[in-house]
Design a protein around this motif. Sequence first.
Motif, PDB file in Angstrom:
ATOM      1  N   UNK A   1       0.835  -1.205   0.000  1.00 16.86           N
ATOM      2  CA  UNK A   1       0.000   0.000   0.000  1.00 16.86           C
ATOM      3  C   UNK A   1       0.867   1.251   0.000  1.00 16.86           C
ATOM      4  N   UNK A   2       1.949   1.236   0.781  1.00 15.58           N
ATOM      5  CA  UNK A   2       2.849   2.387   0.827  1.00 15.58           C
ATOM      6  C   UNK A   2       3.573   2.569  -0.506  1.00 15.58           C
ATOM      7  N   UNK A   3       4.037   1.471  -1.104  1.00 14.68           N
ATOM      8  CA  UNK A   3       4.781   1.577  -2.356  1.00 14.68           C
ATOM      9  C   UNK A   3       3.877   2.015  -3.510  1.00 14.68           C
ATOM     10  N   UNK A   4       2.618   1.632  -3.465  1.00 17.93           N
ATOM     11  CA  UNK A   4       1.699   2.034  -4.536  1.00 17.93           C
ATOM     12  C   UNK A   4       1.385   3.523  -4.493  1.00 17.93           C
TER      13      UNK A   4
ATOM     14  N   UNK B   1       2.768   2.482  -9.642  1.00 10.77           N
ATOM     15  CA  UNK B   1       2.185   1.142  -9.785  1.00 10.77           C
ATOM     16  C   UNK B   1       3.202   0.049  -9.426  1.00 10.77           C
ATOM     17  N   UNK B   2       2.724  -0.992  -8.743  1.00 14.91           N
ATOM     18  CA  UNK B   2       3.541  -2.163  -8.441  1.00 14.91           C
ATOM     19  C   UNK B   2       2.594  -3.338  -8.215  1.00 14.91           C
TER      20      UNK B   2
ATOM     21  N   UNK C   1       5.553  -8.556  -9.404  1.00 18.14           N
ATOM     22  CA  UNK C   1       6.821  -7.830  -9.456  1.00 18.14           C
ATOM     23  C   UNK C   1       7.562  -7.936  -8.125  1.00 18.14           C
ATOM     24  N   UNK C   2       6.821  -7.846  -7.024  1.00 17.45           N
ATOM     25  CA  UNK C   2       7.461  -7.952  -5.715  1.00 17.45           C
ATOM     26  C   UNK C   2       8.067  -9.338  -5.504  1.00 17.45           C
ATOM     27  N   UNK C   3       7.356 -10.378  -5.944  1.00 16.76           N
ATOM     28  CA  UNK C   3       7.891 -11.730  -5.788  1.00 16.76           C
ATOM     29  C   UNK C   3       9.159 -11.901  -6.621  1.00 16.76           C
ATOM     30  N   UNK C   4       9.159 -11.369  -7.841  1.00 17.12           N
ATOM     31  CA  UNK C   4      10.354 -11.467  -8.688  1.00 17.12           C
ATOM     32  C   UNK C   4      11.530 -10.736  -8.044  1.00 17.12           C
TER      33      UNK C   4
END
Length: 479
Positions: free
Chosen positions: A307-310, A314-315, A319-322
């Motif tokens: 939520x903070x990164x968005x 966009x994310x 993408x986070x798992x990669x």
Amino acid sequence: MRERRAGYLAFDLGASSGRAMLGWLEGPVLHMAEVHRFETSLIERDGHLFWDVEALEQEIWTGLQQALAQMPALRAVSVDSWAVDYVLLNREGRPLRPPYSYRDTRTRPMMARAFARVAPAELYARTGIQLIPINTLYQLLADLEEDPAVLRRAERLLLIADYFNHRLGGQPVVEVSMASTTQLMNVHTRQWDAELLRAFGLDFPCWPEIVPSGQVIGQVRGHPSVAVIASCSHDTACAVAAVPARPGTRWAYISLGTWALLGVERTTPILTDAAREAGFTHEAGLDGTIRFLKNLTGLWVLQECLRAWRQEGPVSWEALEAEARAAPAERCYLDLDDPYFFEPGQMPERIVAYCRQHGLPVPESRGQMVRAILESLARNFRRALRQLEALLEAPVDTLHIVGGGARNRLLCQLTADTCEVRVVAGPAEATAMGNLLIQARTLGDLPEGYTLRDVVARSETCWIYEPHQKSIPQPATER
């Protein structure tokens, strides 16, 4: 396109979002389609956190109309949700105030005050419920201290999913899986514990009837051909009902979303001091079963980071798992159950501060932070699984991960490696599947000779993760 076949509608309310899921059977296979999705946002007012039940009710009616537009032959509807939070109703059946969120801080001092009246060991022996400050009991004690008039005015107390089932047209009752989470239902009788209510000064006339899972409790207002069913009002109970476990295996489950619920299905409680001290709880499940489990923090910390990164751009989860896969393993183990991580907001900054305070490696990238969270989750799962095996006095050979966390392949493999157990991941939509199939069974629509778990196994592809495997996971075969 309007479907003429008969179907069922599940409203699955989570702590961050809700959705309406249509389901219909073709033989022993359940098909599903999402027809509406919406936020379950919190209201912050006067330093407290509340749920906007009026907005949620509007979304539920919108979802119902969209479902009827697609499937006019809808047979039933049922709502499931998170546990412990409740709505106090006036004589006209409307909320006396917005319901508090379990993340509100007002309950923090209430456990100590409760234990001054009833010893923790006795409270556990009577209810079997884990002693944690979010439980309904401690929320009600906060009401009793801060606003006792609201309890005296209340004609009825309903927990969240049960309230919405009532608003749809069902009777004002509480389904047993939800009632069990309050720490005020007797684990043996499955009725409200009158002695505890008196001991805590909560013996008001607002306590509703407790009904079994899978009971027709009314018809939808304006649509008398659509039944309102109390499937399992507690979302975890729905998810466990949809675990595609094979008969004869020594299996446990993790229902993995915002929270991680790790446990087994039993017919008798384990009300020992060891179980209480380890934090295991006894929640009611389908068909008189007991969900003997431990509540752990699940994806909450990662959800708050996302939520903070968005807010910066966009994310995606993918993408986070990669990024986490590409990050080195730093052995940065966070105690995700620390109250420091409980409240929302500024989670990436709090993780950095926590690491510095505890002498841990500070994540230098988003990928490192995600990997630290996932490795910490797997480590917490291992600890709880070993406690569970000790209490059962038997090993677990298969760990089923259901819910949204089943989609995270890195987390599933880390869990298999860390716990040294075979992991079967899926279905990701276990809660909705359990809700829909309980409705179908209640109406006599399951094919003859098939159980709920038989239908789940034939409806979803699950994936097997062996400890320390280097190849891609393999699909589980049908039973």
